[in-house]
Design an enzyme around this catalytic site. Structure first.
Site, short mmCIF file in Angstrom:
data_model
loop_
_atom_site.label_atom_id
_atom_site.label_comp_id
_atom_site.label_asym_id
_atom_site.label_seq_id
_atom_site.Cartn_x
_atom_site.Cartn_y
_atom_site.Cartn_z
CE LYS A 70 -4.11 -2.14 1.92
NZ LYS A 70 -3.63 -3.54 1.98
C1 LIG Z 1 -4.23 -4.62 1.32
C2 LIG Z 1 -3.43 -5.85 1.15
C3 LIG Z 1 -3.79 -6.84 0.20
C4 LIG Z 1 -5.03 -6.75 -0.66
O1 LIG Z 1 -4.92 -5.76 -1.66
P1 LIG Z 1 -6.20 -5.34 -2.53
O2 LIG Z 1 -5.76 -4.20 -3.35
O3 LIG Z 1 -7.25 -4.95 -1.50
O4 LIG Z 1 -6.61 -6.52 -3.31
C5 LIG Z 1 -2.94 -7.93 0.05
N1 LIG Z 1 -1.84 -8.08 0.81
C6 LIG Z 1 -1.48 -7.16 1.74
C7 LIG Z 1 -0.27 -7.40 2.58
C8 LIG Z 1 -2.26 -6.01 1.95
O5 LIG Z 1 -1.88 -5.10 2.87
#
Ligand SMILES: *Cc1c(COP(=O)(O)O)cnc(C)c1O
Length: 468
Positions: free
Chosen positions: A112
């Site tokens: 993120k």
């Molecule tokens: C948020 C997150 C996901 C999922 O990502 P999306 O964009 O919601 O599909 C997967 N792995 C980790 C470690 C995350 O923090």
């Protein structure tokens, strides 16, 4: 470049308006009216660019001239400079034609950061130009909150409040949030569950007076700018592995469908992506959809990959918009029924179309541990449970052994030390930049699960103080 809502009844907006709006007025999500396109020569010319410059190259067509070239270049530079790896999003080979893309070298060790580090700066930049400020309010079960706080800390135009369930986030996750000293960051521990936190945030947004007074805003995963910024690393990986001459596949551990939708976007822009493998844990609504064409909501169950413990994938609506012929009325109808009945179905033609590119794979907890263990045994690499779901999806769904597959590792193993220890017998160390995390001072306010108490706290702390 303008953006339209998936529900078809909100005004088309320019990039900066979409950035600040988040959700469209009609409840829909913004998508580009038409996808920008890069020719094979333009893609070939991306080879060897530093990550920040590649980001500018890929994102510029989306900005529609609303952010000056020098400004976006400076923001991208600044956003990615603090990452812990010179390649920013490095590729590591696991076996012939299977690669891991490490998306955990940002400040909070999850993918993120790759979008939010830029989005925080974009918010500040656009708000400064307009002479405005916002109060960002969000709820977190762990990962999103720390990435949002890191993105907003010290930004002049932003006050950020993050609610987490008291005693129910891991110590690393809590400390990543509460050890941030900047005065525009406010952590609230709620005596309740994550759902209670989410309900409090929803109730605050539903209070129109409060929303106006404090200019409430969100940076959640439906924000278009996050999708845009994530497209960049798909280009980085594919070009490094031979695009535009050679096609590439990706396997993506998925929760809200934001990350993998960015891969879909990269393909729409001309990147030769042969397939997208969608990985889920036991919360497998997407796997079932790619098998049957039906999404049916079930109860969320906890797993070893908690950032994917989700039933309704909010960004899926963007794909649905294309599957339903970009007809906003059809999307509105389908989503309204989905909310009411817990069921969403597409017809056979749409299912066939979607399966040309996508496939779904589910991995339960024992198989997640087994995948982490096997990768460690075969390569010496320690991966986290989310990355394991990606690797397993890549192996299970790959269609052509001659096409390189890239599995996305979305979190650093040190974020999930218990699962890692269970799988490979060692507790992974935090990277040097966070080595003193357990010694840092924490700042957090404990509040009851009570809307008035939370509103009073936010009003009292928000520097806007009634939007003078
Ligand atoms: C948020 C997150 C996901 C999922 O990502 P999306 O964009 O919601 O599909 C997967 N792995 C980790 C470690 C995350 O923090």
């Amino acid at each position: 470049m303008r953006y339209i809502s998936t529900r078809g009844r909100a005004p088309a907006l320019a990039f900066d308006d979409v950035l600040l709006a988040g959700l469209a007025e009609d409840g829909g999500l913004y998508v580009p009216e038409t996808w920008p396109h890069f020719s094979p020569d333009e893609i070939a010319a991306m080879a060897g660019l530093p990550y920040a410059q590649l980001a500018v190259r890929v994102m510029t067509p989306f900005l529609g001239g609303r952010i000056e070239p020098a400004a976006i270049a400076a923001m991208a530079d600044d956003a990615y400079r603090g990452f812990n790896h010179t390649a920013t999003a490095p590729l590591v080979q696991l076996e012939r034609n299977l690669w891991l893309m490490e998306l955990f070298h940002g400040p909070t060790l999850a993918f993120k950061d790759y979008a939010l580090q830029l989005v925080g700066r974009l918010f500040d930049h656009v708000l400064a130009k307009r002479g405005q400020r916002v109060t960002i309010v969000g709820a977190t079960s762990g990962d999103t909150g720390s990435a949002a706080i890191e993105a907003c800390r010290g930004r002049e135009r932003i006050e950020i409040f993050i609610l987490h369930p008291h005693g129910r986030v891991s110590e690393v996750q809590r400390r990543l949030m509460t050890s941030v000293a900047e005065p525009n960051v406010h952590n609230v521990a709620i005596e309740g569950s994550f759902d209670d936190c989410q309900d409090l945030v929803k109730a605050m947004f539903a209070d129109r007076v409060l929303r106006e007074q404090l200019k409430l805003s969100a940076v959640n995963s439906i924000n278009w700018a996050r999708v845009m910024a994530q497209i960049v690393y798909y280009f980085a990986a594919a070009v490094a592995l031979g695009a535009p001459k050679r096609p590439v596949g990706f396997a993506v551990p998925t929760g809200n469908f934001g990350n993998v939708y960015s891969g879909y976007g990269a393909r729409a822009m001309g990147l030769p992506i042969a397939q997208l493998a969608v990985g889920s844990n036991r919360n497998d609504i997407l796997t079932r959809f790619f098998e049957t064409g039906v999404q049916e909501i079930r109860a969320v169950e906890p797993s070893l990959s908690p950032s994917m413990d989700i039933q309704v994938s909010s960004n899926f609506e963007r794909l649905l918009f294309d599957l339903l012929g970009r007809d906003g009325a059809k999307v509105t109808d389908a989503m309204t029924r989905f909310r009411a009945e817990g069921r969403l179905a597409v017809d056979d033609a749409a299912l066939r179309a979607v399966r040309k590119l996508f496939g779904g794979h589910r991995l339960d907890d024992p198989s997640t541990i087994e995948t982490m263990r096997a990768v460690h045994r075969e390569t010496g690499l320690v991966i986290d449970p989310h990355g394991a779901v990606g690797v397993a999806a890549a192996r299970a769904l790959r269609r052509d052994p001659a096409v390189p597959m890239v599995a996305l590792a979305t979190a650093h193993p040190a974020k999930f030390p218990d699962a890692v220890e269970q799988a490979v017998g060692v507790r992974p160390a935090l990277p040097p930049s966070l080595a003193n995390l357990f010694k840092r001072e924490e700042r957090v306010t404990l509040l009851p699960n009570d809307l008035e108490a939370v509103k009073n706290f936010v009003r009292g702390r928000a520097s806007l103080k009634g939007a003078a």
